[in-house]
Design an enzyme around this catalytic site. Structure first.
Site, PDB file in Angstrom:
ATOM      1  N   CYS A  75       0.831  -1.212   0.000  1.00 16.44           N
ATOM      2  CA  CYS A  75       0.000   0.000   0.000  1.00 16.44           C
ATOM      3  C   CYS A  75       0.867   1.265   0.000  1.00 16.44           C
ATOM      4  O   CYS A  75       1.665   1.490   0.922  1.00 16.44           O
ATOM      5  CB  CYS A  75      -0.918  -0.020   1.230  1.00 16.44           C
ATOM      6  SG  CYS A  75      -1.742   1.539   1.573  1.00 16.44           S
ATOM      7  N   CYS A  78       0.351   3.485   3.030  1.00 17.44           N
ATOM      8  CA  CYS A  78       0.994   2.923   4.226  1.00 17.44           C
ATOM      9  C   CYS A  78       2.493   3.219   4.206  1.00 17.44           C
ATOM     10  O   CYS A  78       3.090   3.536   5.247  1.00 17.44           O
ATOM     11  CB  CYS A  78       0.767   1.420   4.292  1.00 17.44           C
ATOM     12  SG  CYS A  78      -0.981   0.931   4.315  1.00 17.44           S
ATOM     13  N   CYS A 424      -3.178  12.973 -11.520  1.00 20.79           N
ATOM     14  CA  CYS A 424      -3.649  11.918 -10.613  1.00 20.79           C
ATOM     15  C   CYS A 424      -2.843  10.626 -10.783  1.00 20.79           C
ATOM     16  O   CYS A 424      -2.830  10.028 -11.863  1.00 20.79           O
ATOM     17  CB  CYS A 424      -5.134  11.660 -10.872  1.00 20.79           C
ATOM     18  SG  CYS A 424      -5.770  10.175 -10.098  1.00 20.79           S
ATOM     19  N   CYS A 427      -4.984   7.583 -11.684  1.00 26.10           N
ATOM     20  CA  CYS A 427      -5.373   7.603 -13.102  1.00 26.10           C
ATOM     21  C   CYS A 427      -4.252   7.036 -13.972  1.00 26.10           C
ATOM     22  O   CYS A 427      -4.496   6.264 -14.914  1.00 26.10           O
ATOM     23  CB  CYS A 427      -5.699   9.034 -13.541  1.00 26.10           C
ATOM     24  SG  CYS A 427      -7.056   9.806 -12.626  1.00 26.10           S
TER      25      CYS A 427
END
Length: 530
Positions: A75, A78, A424, A427
């Site tokens: 992640c 994280c 982004c 994206c």
């Protein structure tokens, strides 16, 4: 016989007939056999407890205040939190704060994920006094000081008890914004409401008093929350309703509104607070602060602000290259050369408003512009790019505001549109899957795979709150639209199309799949979906 020797003799007798050997017991002396097994230790990594389903119970026993992060090794959020979390642990240890930090690898501990209802990464939960059944969701910022302060206010007092004028002066002198609760009875339920708010308002410092001489010093006759600040008008009072008591939502709104400066200069440090103010209308003055004529406009802008406090947030945006605010200009479809100019945006509806061309920026003109927008006497404007000549030549079709209507609502086509932002990261991550999807269905006459830059093109009546947002416009009458919420891999996207805009089974998205991304450090724009 000495009763203390009986257990030893029993062990020796058992050992004589045991399968371990002829007359031989387990290795070790009787004294060693009677020793208790060593206590299990919970491993630490950089001051953070590394927990499993077996060790969580031990940690809860040993630490009355325990903040647990549920994370995944893959992640990105994280990974960004990890150094801040380690620093927070060091801050707590240095201050001898009676709170501990822990972490759980959710991918290795699915039982704990299910037990605590964790569905995304990172998720932080606070356990108090070993209570495993009702942990508190962490609501603070994901940076070291914020994590440490959030915990400090839960294990210690969230407001300083003030006994005299010297204490008030010391507290107010140390901070830009101080909130003091004046309560004649500190056992009143309104005090509990005040302290509960103080636990989470980490950007303010709180005090509390019941001293009559301090009531007199501040010219107060009843319970009142007083906000002291080192800018603008210096003080704002929130009297407690004698019959209804202290309303948490009303007090929170008051503190956020009055702790903001009348005029806030936009930058990466102020942008989070600009959004947190929950004031829907933002008036932006675009100026180049390196130019003296532009700086002279700030006084009139400031002068116009007081009557609109709580209704309109006044923000200055520096368009000089060094300020790095190009993304704000882009959101409004502006170039730096047009400064000085004004724009007003409602962050709930994303509607944007512009004053009449050539209107000078004065206190009077700024106030008048705010009035006509708030009264609904001026129409918003929409951003739109020109239709590219080759918009339909590639498998992924390029949509803009001007061709969106005819393509998306073509009754003979099933149109799948990705609304994205050029900046982004999510994206960019899904772009290969989207291109592969378009390639796969390029020969299907009734399927169109398209994308629209939602930072440069706006659509009336179609809100885009995060990036990427995927919407499906099925063929047929009725202008129907479905928002796709499933995983963004080629296989699942294909299943969605093959089943007419529905997934055949309920998608089981991995915990922590990235949510639509919001504009980073932006005063306006689509907000992250929760």
């Amino acid at each position: 016989m000495d009763s203390q020797l009986l257990p030893v003799l029993l062990l020796l007798l058992l050992g004589a007939s045991s399968p371990w050997g002829q007359g031989q017991g387990p290795e070790g002396s009787p004294e060693e056999l009677l020793e208790e097994p060593p206590e299990e230790k919970v491993p630490r990594e950089d001051g953070i407890l590394a927990l499993s389903r077996h060790s969580l119970g031990l940690a809860l026993q040993d630490h009355p205040a325990l903040l647990v992060e549920f994370y995944a090794p893959w992640c990105a959020r994280c990974k960004a939190l990890a150094p801040e979390y380690r620093k927070a642990a060091a801050l707590l240890a240095a201050a001898s704060t009676p709170a501990a930090l822990a972490k759980v690898d959710g991918t290795a501990e699915p039982e704990l994920m299910e037990e605590f209802g964790v569905t995304e990464y990172p998720t932080l939960k606070f356990f108090r006094d070993g209570n495993r059944t009702h942990p508190e969701d962490y609501t603070g910022p994901l940076e070291a000081e914020g994590v440490a302060e959030w915990l400090r206010r839960r294990v210690g007092p969230s407001a300083t008890r003030l006994e005299d004028e010297a204490g008030v002066r010391a507290l107010a002198g140390a901070w830009d914004v101080v909130v003091i609760g004046f309560f004649q009875d500190l056992q009143d339920r309104d005090v509990a409401t005040f302290l509960a708010l103080a636990q989470d308002a980490l950007d303010m410092t709180f005090g509390l008093t019941d001293r009559p001489q301090l009531f007199q010093k501040f010219d107060l006759t009843g319970d009142t929350v007083v906000l002291l600040k080192k800018f603008d008008e210096g003080r704002a009072d929130f009297p407690v309703d004698k019959e209804l008591g202290l309303d948490l939502a009303d007090l929170s709104r008051f503190l956020v509104t009055h702790s903001m400066r009348l005029v806030t200069e936009y930058n990466s440090q102020t942008s989070p607070k600009i959004f947190a103010a929950r004031i829907l209308n933002h008036l932006l003055l675009f100026v180049n602060q390196t130019l003296a004529p532009h700086r002279e406009l700030l006084a009139g802008f400031q002068e116009a602000a007081p009557p609109f406090r709580g209704q309109v947030l006044f923000v200055v945006v520096d368009v000089d290259d060094a300020a790095d605010n190009g993304h704000v200009l882009q959101y409004f479809g502006l170039r730096a050369e047009v400064a000085p100019t004004l724009r007003l945006v409602n962050v709930e509806t994303a509607r944007k408003y512009a004053p009449a061309a050539g209107e000078p920026v004065t206190a009077a003109s700024v106030a008048a512009f705010c009035q006509v927008v708030l009264s609904g006497h001026v129409q918003p404007y929409l951003l739109s790019q020109e239709v590219p000549p080759d918009w339909d030549q590639q498998p992924v079709k390029t949509l803009v505001s001007k061709n969106f209507e005819q393509v998306a609502f073509d009754e003979t086509k099933n149109v799948f549109v990705k609304f994205y932002a050029p900046w982004c990261a999510h994206c960019r991550e899904m772009a290969p899957a989207w291109e592969a999807l378009a390639e796969k269905y390029k020969d299907h006459e009734d399927i169109v795979i398209a994308e629209l830059d939602a930072t440069a093109n706006e659509l009336e009546g179609l809100a885009v709150r995060g990036f990427p947002t995927l919407k499906y416009f099925p063929a047929g009458p009725g202008r129907k639209v479905t928002e796709y919420k499933g995983p963004r891999d080629l296989e699942t996207l294909s299943k969605f199309l093959d089943h007419g805009g529905e997934l055949p089974t309920e998608p089981t998205e991995e915990p922590g799949a990235p949510a639509p991304e919001s504009p980073a450090n932006s005063t306006v724009g689509p907000k992250e979906e929760l």
